[in-house]
Motif scaffolding. Sequence first.
Motif, short mmCIF file in Angstrom:
data_model
loop_
_atom_site.label_atom_id
_atom_site.label_comp_id
_atom_site.label_asym_id
_atom_site.label_seq_id
_atom_site.Cartn_x
_atom_site.Cartn_y
_atom_site.Cartn_z
N LEU A 94 0.83 -1.21 0.00
CA LEU A 94 0.00 0.00 0.00
C LEU A 94 0.87 1.26 0.00
O LEU A 94 0.58 2.22 -0.72
CB LEU A 94 -0.93 -0.01 1.21
CG LEU A 94 -1.80 1.24 1.42
CD1 LEU A 94 -2.72 1.47 0.22
CD2 LEU A 94 -2.60 1.10 2.70
N ALA A 95 1.95 1.26 0.77
CA ALA A 95 2.84 2.42 0.81
C ALA A 95 3.47 2.67 -0.56
O ALA A 95 3.53 3.81 -1.03
CB ALA A 95 3.92 2.21 1.86
N VAL A 96 3.91 1.60 -1.22
CA VAL A 96 4.50 1.75 -2.56
C VAL A 96 3.43 2.19 -3.55
O VAL A 96 3.68 3.03 -4.42
CB VAL A 96 5.18 0.44 -3.01
CG1 VAL A 96 5.65 0.52 -4.45
CG2 VAL A 96 6.35 0.12 -2.10
N THR A 97 2.23 1.66 -3.42
CA THR A 97 1.13 2.04 -4.30
C THR A 97 0.81 3.53 -4.12
O THR A 97 0.55 4.23 -5.11
CB THR A 97 -0.11 1.18 -4.03
OG1 THR A 97 0.23 -0.20 -4.23
CG2 THR A 97 -1.27 1.54 -4.94
N ASP A 98 0.83 4.00 -2.89
CA ASP A 98 0.60 5.43 -2.65
C ASP A 98 1.68 6.28 -3.30
O ASP A 98 1.40 7.34 -3.85
CB ASP A 98 0.51 5.72 -1.15
CG ASP A 98 -0.83 5.32 -0.55
OD1 ASP A 98 -1.81 5.17 -1.32
OD2 ASP A 98 -0.91 5.16 0.69
N GLU A 99 2.94 5.81 -3.25
CA GLU A 99 4.02 6.54 -3.93
C GLU A 99 3.77 6.58 -5.43
O GLU A 99 3.94 7.63 -6.07
CB GLU A 99 5.37 5.87 -3.66
CG GLU A 99 5.91 6.08 -2.28
CD GLU A 99 7.28 5.44 -2.10
OE1 GLU A 99 8.16 5.71 -2.95
OE2 GLU A 99 7.46 4.69 -1.14
N LEU A 100 3.37 5.45 -5.99
CA LEU A 100 3.09 5.40 -7.43
C LEU A 100 1.91 6.28 -7.80
O LEU A 100 1.90 6.88 -8.88
CB LEU A 100 2.84 3.95 -7.86
CG LEU A 100 4.08 3.06 -7.92
CD1 LEU A 100 3.68 1.60 -8.05
CD2 LEU A 100 4.98 3.48 -9.06
N ARG A 101 0.92 6.36 -6.92
CA ARG A 101 -0.25 7.21 -7.19
C ARG A 101 0.14 8.67 -7.31
O ARG A 101 -0.43 9.41 -8.10
CB ARG A 101 -1.29 7.05 -6.08
CG ARG A 101 -2.03 5.73 -6.12
CD ARG A 101 -2.99 5.55 -4.98
NE ARG A 101 -3.93 6.65 -4.90
CZ ARG A 101 -4.38 7.15 -3.77
NH1 ARG A 101 -3.97 6.68 -2.61
NH2 ARG A 101 -5.24 8.13 -3.77
N VAL A 102 1.12 9.09 -6.51
CA VAL A 102 1.58 10.47 -6.57
C VAL A 102 2.35 10.71 -7.87
O VAL A 102 2.18 11.74 -8.52
CB VAL A 102 2.45 10.81 -5.34
CG1 VAL A 102 3.15 12.14 -5.52
CG2 VAL A 102 1.60 10.82 -4.09
N LEU A 103 3.18 9.74 -8.25
CA LEU A 103 4.05 9.92 -9.41
C LEU A 103 3.34 9.72 -10.74
O LEU A 103 3.68 10.36 -11.73
CB LEU A 103 5.24 8.96 -9.31
CG LEU A 103 6.11 9.18 -8.06
CD1 LEU A 103 7.14 8.10 -7.93
CD2 LEU A 103 6.75 10.55 -8.12
N SER A 104 2.41 8.80 -10.78
CA SER A 104 1.65 8.56 -12.02
C SER A 104 0.21 8.24 -11.65
O SER A 104 -0.18 7.08 -11.57
CB SER A 104 2.28 7.42 -12.83
OG SER A 104 2.31 6.24 -12.07
N PRO A 105 -0.57 9.28 -11.38
CA PRO A 105 -1.95 9.07 -10.91
C PRO A 105 -2.81 8.34 -11.95
O PRO A 105 -2.59 8.48 -13.15
CB PRO A 105 -2.48 10.47 -10.66
CG PRO A 105 -1.46 11.42 -11.12
CD PRO A 105 -0.24 10.68 -11.53
N GLY A 106 -3.73 7.57 -11.45
CA GLY A 106 -4.66 6.87 -12.32
C GLY A 106 -5.72 6.18 -11.50
O GLY A 106 -5.50 5.86 -10.32
N ALA A 113 -6.80 0.19 -6.43
CA ALA A 113 -5.92 -0.79 -5.78
C ALA A 113 -5.57 -0.36 -4.37
O ALA A 113 -5.57 -1.18 -3.44
CB ALA A 113 -4.66 -0.98 -6.61
N ALA A 114 -5.29 0.93 -4.18
CA ALA A 114 -4.95 1.43 -2.85
C ALA A 114 -6.11 1.25 -1.88
O ALA A 114 -5.91 0.86 -0.72
CB ALA A 114 -4.54 2.91 -2.93
N GLU A 115 -7.32 1.51 -2.34
CA GLU A 115 -8.49 1.34 -1.47
C GLU A 115 -8.69 -0.13 -1.10
O GLU A 115 -8.99 -0.45 0.05
CB GLU A 115 -9.74 1.91 -2.14
CG GLU A 115 -9.73 3.42 -2.23
CD GLU A 115 -9.47 4.10 -0.89
OE1 GLU A 115 -10.10 3.72 0.12
OE2 GLU A 115 -8.62 5.00 -0.86
#
Length: 156
Positions: free
Chosen positions: A41-53, A59-61
Amino acid sequence: MYEPIRTKSVHTMTGTAADYPHRSREEELDIQLAGHLAALLAVTDELRVLSPGPDLDEAAERLAEQVSRLRGGGAPVRAAVAGAVHEAGLGALHQRAHALAGRALVVAASRADTTAAILAAERMDAHAGGPAERSPEVAGAGARRGARRHKLTPTH
């Protein structure tokens, strides 16, 4: 000749089994699975900031729901990530997410947690390969190229 031992040996167990808490195998697997999913989840949150979609948001939820379920209802800690990462850093995040999802899949399978196993397998698929392979347009073209390159020929 010899004097009898009047004190307890230093090798004697001082306490009984009730002196310290024990966890079952299932509880240990829950803790381990929650840890892997929280890291994912932490890595997914990082990816959400860098390439939102929307895929990463969903997936994060779903990951947050599973972590909450495994931790007995406690919401996972989520940090806001800021900063720019170049393409190589983005690829490294996807590799880390893929590895974490793989670990979560192994634990979920040994725990027989179908929901978590399906989620982990989906996240592994989502983070497999490089950024070019994750793009639907490029992935479709690569699959077509691979099908042409590896044509199946009948053996009979």
